[in-house]
Design a protein around this motif. Structure first.
Motif, PDB file in Angstrom:
ATOM      1  N   PRO A 334       0.836  -1.202   0.000  1.00 51.09           N
ATOM      2  CA  PRO A 334       0.000   0.000   0.000  1.00 51.09           C
ATOM      3  C   PRO A 334       0.874   1.257   0.000  1.00 51.09           C
ATOM      4  CG  PRO A 334      -0.798  -1.569   1.615  1.00 51.09           C
ATOM      5  CD  PRO A 334       0.538  -2.085   1.142  1.00 51.09           C
ATOM      6  N   GLN A 337       2.219   2.860   3.294  1.00 47.54           N
ATOM      7  CA  GLN A 337       3.409   2.322   3.948  1.00 47.54           C
ATOM      8  C   GLN A 337       4.673   2.990   3.424  1.00 47.54           C
ATOM      9  OE1 GLN A 337       3.528  -1.939   3.823  1.00 47.54           O
ATOM     10  NE2 GLN A 337       1.517  -2.191   4.793  1.00 47.54           N
ATOM     11  N   LYS A 357      -6.687   6.626  -1.982  1.00 45.03           N
ATOM     12  CA  LYS A 357      -7.081   5.785  -0.871  1.00 45.03           C
ATOM     13  C   LYS A 357      -5.857   5.168  -0.207  1.00 45.03           C
ATOM     14  CE  LYS A 357     -11.476   4.513  -3.065  1.00 45.03           C
ATOM     15  NZ  LYS A 357     -12.286   3.382  -3.591  1.00 45.03           N
ATOM     16  N   SER A 359      -5.421   2.339   0.997  1.00 51.01           N
ATOM     17  CA  SER A 359      -5.258   0.920   0.664  1.00 51.01           C
ATOM     18  C   SER A 359      -4.717   0.699  -0.748  1.00 51.01           C
ATOM     19  CB  SER A 359      -6.601   0.195   0.799  1.00 51.01           C
ATOM     20  OG  SER A 359      -7.571   0.778  -0.068  1.00 51.01           O
ATOM     21  N   GLU A 360      -4.624   1.749  -1.562  1.00 49.23           N
ATOM     22  CA  GLU A 360      -4.144   1.589  -2.935  1.00 49.23           C
ATOM     23  C   GLU A 360      -2.696   1.130  -2.948  1.00 49.23           C
ATOM     24  OE1 GLU A 360      -5.881   4.265  -6.272  1.00 49.23           O
ATOM     25  OE2 GLU A 360      -5.614   5.550  -4.527  1.00 49.23           O
ATOM     26  N   VAL A 361      -2.388   0.187  -3.831  1.00 47.81           N
ATOM     27  CA  VAL A 361      -1.018  -0.294  -3.936  1.00 47.81           C
ATOM     28  C   VAL A 361      -0.292   0.485  -5.031  1.00 47.81           C
ATOM     29  CG1 VAL A 361      -1.576  -2.589  -3.075  1.00 47.81           C
ATOM     30  CG2 VAL A 361      -1.692  -2.126  -5.537  1.00 47.81           C
TER      31      VAL A 361
END
Length: 398
Positions: A334, A337, A357, A359-361
């Motif tokens: 993500p 991080q 977002k 959570s987007e990678v």
């Protein structure tokens, strides 16, 4: 026009004049990790900014400037030469365009360009071709100048000393070429068939020159027409829809340029001049056989007029490179991080401002998304120090 110390605040101008290839630690709002630990108690995430093993990022070996030129590809198909000349010149008046051709060899494309009345400058590294190239002007309607050197090897970014007359500034000055503002139109067009052996390293070198407005990009938004291998073409043009090819090189090129695919050509349309000149016929035949199995892709790369902003410019581009390269170190993690390791700012705030977002990678972000994230962090006023660097990443040399 962007350029070293041109129109910059005094403190930043001093930083630029201190030397190219430096990361502007204090001026760009960055802190080293050692200094950061003394300023904040916030913990690290599991992703730390380490020097990453990236196959897309090739550093020039110390012997690169002394090595013999590698095999060069030359156009041998007259129809192909006419088509490329038409692609390069477009609908504009040929006599008002300056075309630079790299290592033309027998000059098949050179002749096609001269017949249109264009102004052509050829940079040829092999002296055996020079007399023939000079003779082409007699049979053409345009203007021709011949320079005995390899344009792709001008202004090396290694630390080795370079002859004062072997720089783009000296050569272009002799040719009477003047720089134009970045906001102006395309001042010149450059055609080259990239050497297969060190193709990726050449693409990285051009990228560094483009973002720093050095070498040929001192003269404005120079348009490139490049023949590249299928592998590098896939990487340069890849998007999140093709995650197997999507990587740092593609993000940086797509942020910097409008990329247009023109056409594919089979290897049979080219001849190969061996790196040692007088190569045994058997070995030269093997070289030709291998080269003709592979097709080359012609792409047009036009630097974006709006590439540089207050926050992404020739002073801060290395930080942008570092951010993108770090993110692709763990491409399926993500983005939040990575931001925790890259910046001192609150990652949730940054993502909210950039409309992303948590959570987007990484591999799902488009090239423009990386630029927007970078500029969001750069323009934040929450902290004097915005970026975190490992000491080993403060100097990035190609």
């Amino acid at each position: 026009m962007w350029g070293p110390a041109m129109g910059l605040p005094p403190r930043l101008a001093l930083s630029v004049l201190a030397g190219s290839g430096r990361s502007y630690i204090l001026e760009s709002g960055a802190a080293t990790r050692k200094g950061w630990l003394a300023r904040t108690r916030r913990g690290f995430s599991e992703i730390h900014p380490q020097p990453l093993c990236d196959t897309d990022f090739e550093y020039a070996p110390a012997w690169a400037a002394r090595a013999r030129p590698e095999p060069t590809y030359h156009i041998i198909n007259d129809k192909l030469a006419r088509n490329i000349a038409r692609d390069i010149l477009g609908q504009e008046n040929p006599s008002r365009q300056l075309i630079i051709e790299c290592n033309p060899g027998p000059g098949i494309l050179t002749k096609a360009l001269l017949r249109t009345g264009a102004k052509v400058v050829v940079f040829e590294s092999e002296k055996l071709f020079i007399p023939h190239l000079k003779s082409l002007w007699k049979n053409g309607d345009g203007e021709l100048q011949v320079v005995h050197c390899d344009l792709l090897r001008l202004d090396p970014r290694s630390k080795e000393p370079v002859r004062a007359d072997f720089t783009s500034h000296a050569v272009f000055q002799d040719l009477g070429i003047e720089p134009v503002p970045w906001s102006a139109g395309v001042p010149m067009k450059i055609f080259a068939i990239l050497p297969n052996k060190h193709e990726r390293r050449v693409l990285w070198k051009i990228l560094f020159d483009l973002y720093s407005c050095e070498s040929i990009f001192r003269y404005g938004r120079v348009e490139l027409y490049l023949f590249v291998s299928e592998k590098e073409f896939r990487k340069v043009t890849a998007t999140p829809e093709r995650p197997d090819f999507y990587h740092v090189l593609g993000v940086l090129w797509q942020v910097a340029c409008k990329i247009k695919f023109l056409h594919t050509e089979p290897g049979s349309s080219f001849n190969v001049y061996p790196e040692y000149g007088n190569l045994e016929k058997s070995k030269q035949g093997e070289l030709l056989k291998v080269s003709r199995k592979n097709s080359l892709y012609l792409v047009r790369l036009t630097p974006r007029r709006n590439l540089f902003t207050e926050h992404l410019n020739p002073m801060t581009y290395e930080t942008f490179f570092h951010m993108v390269k770090h993110c692709f170190g763990k491409r399926n993690a993500p983005i939040i991080q990575h931001l925790r390791s890259l910046s001192l700012l609150d990652p949730l705030t940054i993502l909210r401002q950039a409309r992303r977002k948590p959570s987007e990678v990484v591999v799902k972000l488009h090239p423009y998304d990386f630029k927007k994230l970078f500029e969001t962090i750069q323009c934040s006023e929450d902290s004097v120090f915005k970026w975190v660097y490992e000491d080993s990443l403060e100097d990035i040399e190609l």
